[in-house]
Design an enzyme around this catalytic site. Structure first.
Site, short mmCIF file in Angstrom:
data_model
loop_
_atom_site.label_atom_id
_atom_site.label_comp_id
_atom_site.label_asym_id
_atom_site.label_seq_id
_atom_site.Cartn_x
_atom_site.Cartn_y
_atom_site.Cartn_z
N HIS A 65 0.86 -1.20 0.00
CA HIS A 65 0.00 0.00 0.00
C HIS A 65 0.89 1.24 0.00
CE1 HIS A 65 -3.73 2.18 1.89
NE2 HIS A 65 -3.04 2.96 1.08
N HIS A 67 1.51 4.97 -2.52
CA HIS A 67 1.00 5.73 -3.67
C HIS A 67 2.08 6.39 -4.51
CE1 HIS A 67 -3.12 5.31 -2.16
NE2 HIS A 67 -2.59 5.50 -0.97
N GLU A 135 -7.08 1.50 -4.30
CA GLU A 135 -7.61 2.01 -3.02
C GLU A 135 -8.81 2.88 -3.38
OE1 GLU A 135 -5.14 4.37 -0.40
OE2 GLU A 135 -6.43 3.90 1.30
N ALA A 146 -8.18 11.26 3.33
CA ALA A 146 -7.73 12.20 2.29
C ALA A 146 -8.24 11.82 0.90
CB ALA A 146 -6.21 12.28 2.29
N HIS A 220 -5.13 0.04 6.37
CA HIS A 220 -4.58 0.81 7.51
C HIS A 220 -5.48 0.78 8.74
CE1 HIS A 220 -6.85 3.87 5.33
NE2 HIS A 220 -5.87 4.12 4.49
N ARG A 231 -19.58 -1.40 23.04
CA ARG A 231 -20.90 -1.91 22.65
C ARG A 231 -21.01 -2.16 21.15
NH1 ARG A 231 -22.70 1.35 27.02
NH2 ARG A 231 -23.32 -0.04 28.70
N ASP A 278 1.97 3.55 2.99
CA ASP A 278 0.97 4.51 2.53
C ASP A 278 1.63 5.82 2.11
OD1 ASP A 278 -1.54 5.34 1.77
OD2 ASP A 278 -2.35 5.59 3.77
N LEU A 314 -4.85 13.80 7.99
CA LEU A 314 -3.63 13.13 7.52
C LEU A 314 -3.83 12.74 6.07
CD1 LEU A 314 -2.94 10.84 10.60
CD2 LEU A 314 -1.50 12.73 9.82
N ALA A 315 -2.78 12.91 5.29
CA ALA A 315 -2.91 12.68 3.84
C ALA A 315 -2.20 11.42 3.40
CB ALA A 315 -2.34 13.87 3.10
#
Ligand SMILES: [Zn+2]
Length: 391
Positions: A65, A67, A135, A146, A220, A231, A278, A314-315
């Site tokens: 994973h 990019h 993805e 993101a 992730h 619960r 990532d 977060l990107a």
């Protein structure tokens, strides 16, 4: 046939404790290995001898994973950029990776799949690419992270077939709480593609049902998914409690707290944790603001280790595999002896390439790294050829 002998290495291989020994690579494969020094008959008959100086000899990292980096992204669908990304990977010990798409239109996604597929089977001074990781785009906008909400949509069989016809897909992340998406998963499952629950607001029951549609991992863990509560355990709780699920995890200590990584280790053990980076486009670049062609912006901070979009979300990360393995090993309170599979073999099993790579075993491809005791990558070897050395 070329022969390379590695001497004086601490070798990590399944089934036995690590040991100091030697390894012989013949042509592209691991021919043999053993404890102590190699038999003399072997030593006279090789093209190259590498003294590993007692460093750790592990299978090359497999990042399923990731990019992009250095201003380049899988979505650019540009062979030169893919080559730049794949070349960066070997400097961080990655011998195999899945270029990973982001949520976008059908057309742009198809272009990316086609471009990545051109690299399947190619060899050189760059990490090997067995196929693409999609993805998205079949996510839940409520957990977009993101990813671009404008392009998040429900799956249709027609669009899935368009993707399948475009090239080699090894893995897809899907939100399993929508019936249309489960039908898509059935299709991908029949193609032998690794299916992951990601960017999802699934409740526990959805995650249990997803197992019947081929889901075997989560994207992730903790990020972009419904959180654990007592619960309603959510996607995170289901991933941790259902044995069938492997968990991708970003171990930069930003995307998940060290204690959350420790919990993952305790729940999933050595064979179901899959370390990923990532990494995205600005990874590997210095701190600063990076406006993008589409009007968006990335902000790199904290010495290149933190990547956000202007909303503060977060990107993606600027993590590298060796740092992830170092962080995770520390946070798990474990040793490399216990965690090495999390950066190679577990990923290989998940995407179905473990018959040829992912561990140090006779007959497998000689995809090997040398790592010093501080987790610095000193050498990367792909199919018997050294592609990176750090002196
Ligand atoms: Zn991602």
């Amino acid at each position: 046939m070329s022969k390379t002998l590695i001497q004086n290495a601490r070798i990590f291989t399944p089934g036995v404790p690590s040991f100091l020994g030697w390894l012989l690579a013949e042509d592209v494969k691991i021919a043999d290995f053993g404890e102590n020094s190699a038999p003399e008959t072997l030593c006279n008959n090789v093209d190259e001898v590498i003294n590993a100086k007692r460093q750790n000899l592990l299978p090359g990292f497999i990042d399923i994973h990731t990019h992009g980096c250095l201003g380049c992204c899988t979505m650019d669908a540009d062979p030169e950029k893919i080559l730049k990304i794949a070349s960066f990977h070997v400097t961080h010990g990655v011998t195999t990776y899945l270029p990973t798409t982001m949520t976008d239109t059908t057309e742009v996604t198809v272009r990316a799949i086609r471009c990545v597929t051109e690299f399947v089977g190619k060899r050189g001074n760059f990490a090997k690419i067995p196929g693409v990781h999609l993805e998205g785009p079949f996510f839940n906008a409520a957990k977009c992270g993101a990813q671009d909400t404008a392009n998040i949509r429900r799956a249709t069989i027609e669009e899935c077939k368009t993707f399948l016809n475009a090239g080699v897909i090894k893995r897809i992340a899907i939100a399993p709480e929508f019936p249309e998406n489960l039908k898509a998963a059935d299709l991908f499952k029949d193609e032998g593609i690794s299916i992951s629950a990601g960017h999802t607001n699934a409740v526990y029951a959805d995650m249990a049902e997803a197992l019947n549609h081929g889901f075997r991992s989560v994207t992730h863990l903790y990020n972009g998914m419904s959180s654990f509560t007592h619960r309603e355990p959510g996607a995170a709780g289901a991933a941790l409690s259902l044995d069938e699920y492997s968990c991708e995890i970003i171990c930069d200590n930003i995307h998940s707290h060290p204690a959350a990584q420790n919990i993952a280790w305790r729940c999933k053990g050595a064979e179901k944790i899959v370390l990923i980076t990532d990494m995205i486009r600005p990874s590997g670049l210095p701190d600063g603001h990076y406006p993008q062609a589409d009007g968006s912006e990335f902000i790199v901070s904290h010495n290149g280790t933190e990547l956000r979009i202007p909303s503060g979300a977060l990107a993606g990360s600027a993590l590298t595999m060796e740092r992830g393995l170092k962080n995770f090993t520390a946070n798990a309170h474990a040793s490399l002896e216990e965690t090495w599979r999390c950066s190679s073999l577990n990923a290989a099993k998940l995407i179905g390439i473990d018959h040829e790579t992912g561990s140090i075993e006779k007959g497998k491809l000689a995809d090997i790294i040398l790592l010093d005791d501080d987790f610095n990558v000193k050498r990367t070897i792909i199919e018997g050829q050294t592609v990176y050395i750090q002196d």
